[in-house]
Design a protein around this motif. Sequence first.
Motif, mmCIF file in Angstrom:
data_model
loop_
_atom_site.group_PDB
_atom_site.id
_atom_site.type_symbol
_atom_site.label_atom_id
_atom_site.label_comp_id
_atom_site.label_asym_id
_atom_site.label_seq_id
_atom_site.Cartn_x
_atom_site.Cartn_y
_atom_site.Cartn_z
ATOM 1 N N ALA A 1 41.600 82.270 25.131
ATOM 2 C CA ALA A 1 43.033 82.769 25.150
ATOM 3 C C ALA A 1 43.543 82.681 26.544
ATOM 4 C CB ALA A 1 42.842 84.314 24.484
ATOM 5 N N LEU A 2 42.745 83.132 27.337
ATOM 6 C CA LEU A 2 43.220 82.984 28.961
ATOM 7 C C LEU A 2 43.506 81.309 29.279
ATOM 8 C CD1 LEU A 2 40.762 84.783 31.291
ATOM 9 C CD2 LEU A 2 43.108 84.958 31.140
ATOM 10 N N LEU A 3 42.617 80.403 28.991
ATOM 11 C CA LEU A 3 42.760 79.045 29.202
ATOM 12 C C LEU A 3 44.093 78.482 28.666
ATOM 13 C CD1 LEU A 3 39.210 77.670 29.638
ATOM 14 C CD2 LEU A 3 40.772 78.277 31.424
ATOM 15 N N ALA A 4 44.303 79.098 27.375
ATOM 16 C CA ALA A 4 45.567 78.667 26.825
ATOM 17 C C ALA A 4 46.756 78.587 27.664
ATOM 18 C CB ALA A 4 45.814 79.305 25.675
ATOM 19 N N LEU A 5 47.065 79.577 28.605
ATOM 20 C CA LEU A 5 48.012 79.820 29.522
ATOM 21 C C LEU A 5 47.898 78.945 30.536
ATOM 22 C CD1 LEU A 5 47.829 83.677 30.057
ATOM 23 C CD2 LEU A 5 49.040 82.537 28.411
ATOM 24 N N ARG B 1 55.687 84.327 17.339
ATOM 25 C CA ARG B 1 55.545 84.716 18.487
ATOM 26 C C ARG B 1 56.487 86.191 18.636
ATOM 27 N NH1 ARG B 1 57.882 83.516 22.788
ATOM 28 N NH2 ARG B 1 56.124 83.542 24.205
ATOM 29 N N ILE B 2 57.665 86.014 18.005
ATOM 30 C CA ILE B 2 58.370 87.236 18.029
ATOM 31 C C ILE B 2 57.710 88.202 17.337
ATOM 32 C CG2 ILE B 2 60.577 88.070 16.875
ATOM 33 C CD1 ILE B 2 61.954 85.467 17.181
ATOM 34 N N HIS B 3 56.945 87.996 16.204
ATOM 35 C CA HIS B 3 56.233 88.802 15.368
ATOM 36 C C HIS B 3 55.163 89.514 16.170
ATOM 37 C CE1 HIS B 3 54.880 90.886 11.820
ATOM 38 N NE2 HIS B 3 53.602 90.621 12.073
ATOM 39 N N VAL B 4 54.341 88.570 16.761
ATOM 40 C CA VAL B 4 53.217 89.141 17.555
ATOM 41 C C VAL B 4 53.640 90.164 19.038
ATOM 42 C CG1 VAL B 4 51.347 88.521 19.254
ATOM 43 C CG2 VAL B 4 51.567 87.525 16.661
ATOM 44 N N ARG B 5 54.692 89.352 19.491
ATOM 45 C CA ARG B 5 55.220 90.059 20.628
ATOM 46 C C ARG B 5 55.919 91.517 20.348
ATOM 47 N NH1 ARG B 5 59.033 90.920 24.157
ATOM 48 N NH2 ARG B 5 58.990 89.923 26.496
ATOM 49 N N ALA C 1 48.617 84.123 24.883
ATOM 50 C CA ALA C 1 47.291 83.888 25.033
ATOM 51 C C ALA C 1 46.718 84.166 23.423
ATOM 52 C CB ALA C 1 46.940 84.918 26.017
ATOM 53 N N LEU C 2 47.155 85.167 22.879
ATOM 54 C CA LEU C 2 46.541 85.623 21.567
ATOM 55 C C LEU C 2 46.957 84.561 20.637
ATOM 56 C CD1 LEU C 2 47.636 89.341 20.689
ATOM 57 C CD2 LEU C 2 45.388 88.214 20.510
ATOM 58 N N LEU C 3 48.136 83.848 20.571
ATOM 59 C CA LEU C 3 48.456 82.900 19.507
ATOM 60 C C LEU C 3 47.819 81.698 19.751
ATOM 61 C CD1 LEU C 3 52.201 83.358 18.930
ATOM 62 C CD2 LEU C 3 50.646 83.804 17.485
ATOM 63 N N ALA C 4 47.416 81.181 20.963
ATOM 64 C CA ALA C 4 46.480 80.042 21.127
ATOM 65 C C ALA C 4 45.334 80.211 20.161
ATOM 66 C CB ALA C 4 46.130 80.070 22.528
#
Lengths: 205, 205
Positions: free
Chosen positions: A167-171, B145-149, B167-170
Amino acid sequence: MTGIDRSDGFVGLPVTDPSPSERGDAARNRALLLDAARRLITERGTTSVTMDDVATAAGVGKGTLFRRFGSRSGLMIVLLDEDEKEQQHAFMFGPPPLGPGAPPIDRLIAYGHERLSFVWDHRALLSDAGRDPQTRFNAPSTLHRIHVRMLLASAGTTGDLDAQTDALLALLDAEYVTHQVTDLDRSLEQQVRGWEDVVHKLCGV
Amino acid sequence: MTGIDRSDGFVGLPVTDPSPSERGDAARNRALLLDAARRLITERGTTSVTMDDVATAAGVGKGTLFRRFGSRSGLMIVLLDEDEKEQQHAFMFGPPPLGPGAPPIDRLIAYGHERLSFVWDHRALLSDAGRDPQTRFNAPSTLHRIHVRMLLASAGTTGDLDAQTDALLALLDAEYVTHQVTDLDRSLEQQVRGWEDVVHKLCGV
């Protein structure tokens, strides 16, 4: 004598042993070409640099350039690879806070900061490399995963370390970072702060 | 008169107005073809289903199939799109815990669970769509993205919500999920637990 002892008589493929001056010329040409390519890329960006430009700027024949690197993309891979190795050395063995000696959270923050700059500077090369499904999840990204996972573990992070690492590395994904800057006007500074937020949360700060 | 004013008499390309029974046939054929394609994909996986297979299984001519969907990839896009819409409806308007009515963290957990299954089932189609840099960061991912945010915000999450969302969606990226399962033997169940860990940390649980 260790495991790479060649006393078994293995001498590799037969090669013509170059004279010392030929080897010196080759090394000098390689350095000239890589320096010229780096200088041009810094000035104009990766996509506008041609093989002709590099050969001319280095004062070396175009034939030598192609013999040395195979193709434009061969040259770019060597440039990326050298820079990757330099950065890896810095976060594995260099001075703190990026290298050993600082608390793991500080090292994670420093890593994100350095890596975001690196990814932005090398975005075109990294994006090409990342588009190949065979390399997308492999080296050198493996080394980055191991490093970030190790720092999360050292920081006493609980739960699934693999998911948190990814999750971090995705950024720091090259296409993601570029999309943030060019399409969403999210500066590298904002992205560094986003990285810090996620690091702090995963480490329970 | 402006460029988009149609009072200039523009009526589009001449078309033959279909009779009601022709329209009924078209709708019926479309449904037969989509049902057949879904059934075959479930049985054999996306990559081994040909247009011939779909036409034969639906009892509809191959010409009709191509006229209707343009190409194999056109058919696949329609299938993916219909399933995406169904899932979006479920997390936006369906029953809790996926839909409204449950606490935001429970909704985030349910969303990750459902989405991991969806992504795995549709991995071949999503991977194709994701490889196009033009669509990779666009719709339908924008809606996700909108939903998770929104759920992170509702859960009172502090810090940079965009970075945390991304990071989550990755962890739900089709190629990433597939790589975890097929190359690293990390089951969907493990990935669901990884998702839960990251959600809990970001929400400060």
